[in-house]
Design a protein around this motif. Structure first.
Motif, short mmCIF file in Angstrom:
data_model
loop_
_atom_site.label_atom_id
_atom_site.label_comp_id
_atom_site.label_asym_id
_atom_site.label_seq_id
_atom_site.Cartn_x
_atom_site.Cartn_y
_atom_site.Cartn_z
N ARG A 73 -7.41 -0.76 23.40
CA ARG A 73 -8.31 -1.12 22.46
C ARG A 73 -8.34 -0.23 21.30
O ARG A 73 -9.17 -0.15 20.51
N GLY A 74 -7.62 0.79 21.38
CA GLY A 74 -7.34 1.83 20.27
C GLY A 74 -7.92 2.87 20.31
O GLY A 74 -8.02 3.60 19.28
N HIS A 75 -8.42 3.48 21.71
CA HIS A 75 -9.12 4.80 21.77
C HIS A 75 -8.26 5.77 22.20
O HIS A 75 -9.01 6.59 22.57
N GLY A 76 -6.86 5.56 22.25
CA GLY A 76 -6.01 6.69 22.76
C GLY A 76 -6.11 7.97 22.44
O GLY A 76 -5.99 8.99 22.85
N ASP A 77 -6.54 8.06 20.90
CA ASP A 77 -6.50 9.41 19.99
C ASP A 77 -8.01 9.95 20.12
O ASP A 77 -8.18 10.87 19.61
N ASP A 78 -9.09 9.07 20.72
CA ASP A 78 -10.36 9.58 20.73
C ASP A 78 -10.58 10.38 21.76
O ASP A 78 -9.71 10.19 22.88
N GLU A 79 -11.55 11.09 21.89
CA GLU A 79 -12.21 11.56 23.33
C GLU A 79 -12.49 10.78 24.34
O GLU A 79 -12.59 9.66 24.12
N ILE A 80 -12.61 11.40 25.55
CA ILE A 80 -12.60 10.31 26.79
C ILE A 80 -14.23 9.84 26.57
O ILE A 80 -14.65 8.79 27.20
N ALA A 81 -14.90 10.16 25.83
CA ALA A 81 -16.44 9.64 25.77
C ALA A 81 -16.38 8.31 25.19
O ALA A 81 -17.35 7.50 25.28
N THR A 85 -24.17 9.53 21.27
CA THR A 85 -25.28 9.17 20.37
C THR A 85 -24.84 9.09 19.07
O THR A 85 -25.40 8.28 18.23
N SER A 86 -23.85 9.84 18.48
CA SER A 86 -23.48 9.50 17.04
C SER A 86 -22.30 8.52 16.95
O SER A 86 -22.08 8.09 16.01
N SER A 87 -21.76 8.13 18.01
CA SER A 87 -20.41 7.18 18.08
C SER A 87 -19.30 7.63 17.17
O SER A 87 -18.59 7.11 16.62
N ASP A 88 -19.27 9.03 17.35
CA ASP A 88 -18.16 9.69 16.89
C ASP A 88 -17.23 10.64 17.90
O ASP A 88 -17.71 11.48 18.51
N TYR A 89 -16.13 9.78 18.37
CA TYR A 89 -15.37 10.19 19.55
C TYR A 89 -14.14 11.16 19.13
O TYR A 89 -13.36 11.31 19.80
N THR A 90 -14.44 11.74 17.78
CA THR A 90 -13.30 12.64 17.47
C THR A 90 -12.94 13.56 18.53
O THR A 90 -13.58 14.41 19.03
N ALA A 91 -11.23 13.64 18.84
CA ALA A 91 -11.07 14.58 19.87
C ALA A 91 -10.81 16.00 19.37
O ALA A 91 -10.08 15.99 18.35
N GLU A 92 -11.57 16.94 20.09
CA GLU A 92 -11.47 18.18 19.60
C GLU A 92 -10.77 19.17 20.60
O GLU A 92 -10.38 20.10 20.42
N GLU A 93 -10.88 18.60 21.92
CA GLU A 93 -10.29 19.02 23.05
C GLU A 93 -9.08 18.64 23.52
O GLU A 93 -7.91 19.00 24.05
#
Length: 289
Positions: free
Chosen positions: A270-278, A222-230
């Motif tokens: 596409r550069g999402h390797g460090d993001d969360e799976i969402a 919803t926020s388009s924030d995929y910061t990985a915390e887990e």
């Protein structure tokens, strides 16, 4: 309220039962009249024709086999004359484009139109706990509230654009059937490996609390924030890429896990390797990007 139900299949019959239980004056119609007998025994009146059923109602609940049946049964000039000033509640399976076509026809003929998506089974309707989402004019949603609450305890208006309920319907299918496919595929792996299925299902159904992670991922999307915390997508992908080789070794099909691995690899590329799976939602939405 006077309500007519068109279509006495399993779902239509459940809708008629729920309306009767809600104290409405119910008329039913089905191409094969014998399917109306159970509703008739429950107190419904059986109409001999579509027009007769329309004339007997204020709200027409349409639950037919498909869009072609709706077009052949309801979307007709002689039916439109009797429906003018009344409300059609369209609960048959349809695509968003088909919903738009039905809505335009209704508007042209002075007929109120609400499109609905039943997110449950006939047993849920009869139990009174089925969620049904609707789209269309808010005034019509409010006007037919008594009928909508009789059909399910959680009626929800998701937007005024008539086709939105159909979009929600297909999105629900995507989530629901993907979940079932994963559950069944895991069972196939356990069965092929001789692992006890009772323990597998116990863990999957009662041991893992899905709502917490789902809610967290929903907030990310919803926020388009995929910061990985887990865990990052790289970590998820490393773990999941072990599934297809095991399936190969067990003789279990790999189409489902292969598709998931492919989506993960594309997202990482596409550069999402460090993001969360969402972040996979970006790949699903922009598959060709």
């Amino acid at each position: 309220m006077r309500v007519s139900v068109f279509g006495m299949g399993k779902m239509g019959s459940a809708l008629a039962d729920a309306l009767l239980g809600g104290g409405h004056l119910v008329t039913v119609w089905n191409r094969s009249a014998e399917k109306c007998h159970a509703a008739e025994r429950g107190g419904a009146r059986v109409a001999a024709s579509v027009v007769e059923a329309v004339e007997a109602c204020d709200v027409a609940v349409v639950c037919l086999a498909d869009d072609a049946a709706v077009a052949a049964t309801i979307v007709r000039d002689e039916v439109a004359v009797s429906l003018a000033g009344k409300t059609v509640l369209q609960l048959s399976q349809s695509t968003p484009a088909q919903s738009d076509q039905f809505s335009e026809w209704a508007l042209t003929h002075g007929i109120g139109y609400l499109d609905g998506s039943i997110m449950g089974l006939p047993s849920d309707i009869r139990a009174g706990n089925c969620m049904i989402v609707y789209s269309g004019a808010a005034l019509l949603f409010e006007k037919t509230a008594d009928v909508l609450h009789s059909l399910g305890t959680k009626p929800r208006l998701v937007g005024t654009v008539p086709s939105l309920a159909s979009v929600f319907d297909k999105a629900f299918f995507s989530a629901y059937y993907s979940h079932l496919a994963g559950l069944f595929h895991g069972a196939a792996m356990c069965r092929a490996a001789g692992a006890p299925l009772d323990i597998y299902f116990e863990l999957m159904i009662g041991g893992w609390h899905w709502q917490g992670p789902d809610a967290a991922f929903a907030d990310m999307i919803t926020s388009s924030d995929y910061t990985a915390e887990e865990a990052t997508l790289d970590v998820h992908a490393y773990a999941f890429e072990q599934v297809p080789p095991l399936c190969d070794a067990l003789g279990v099909g790999t189409d489902l896990p292969d598709a998931i691995v492919s989506a993960m690899r594309l997202a990482i590329a596409r550069g999402h390797g460090d993001d969360e799976i969402a972040a996979l939602v970006e790949v699903f939405q922009h598959a060709q990007g």
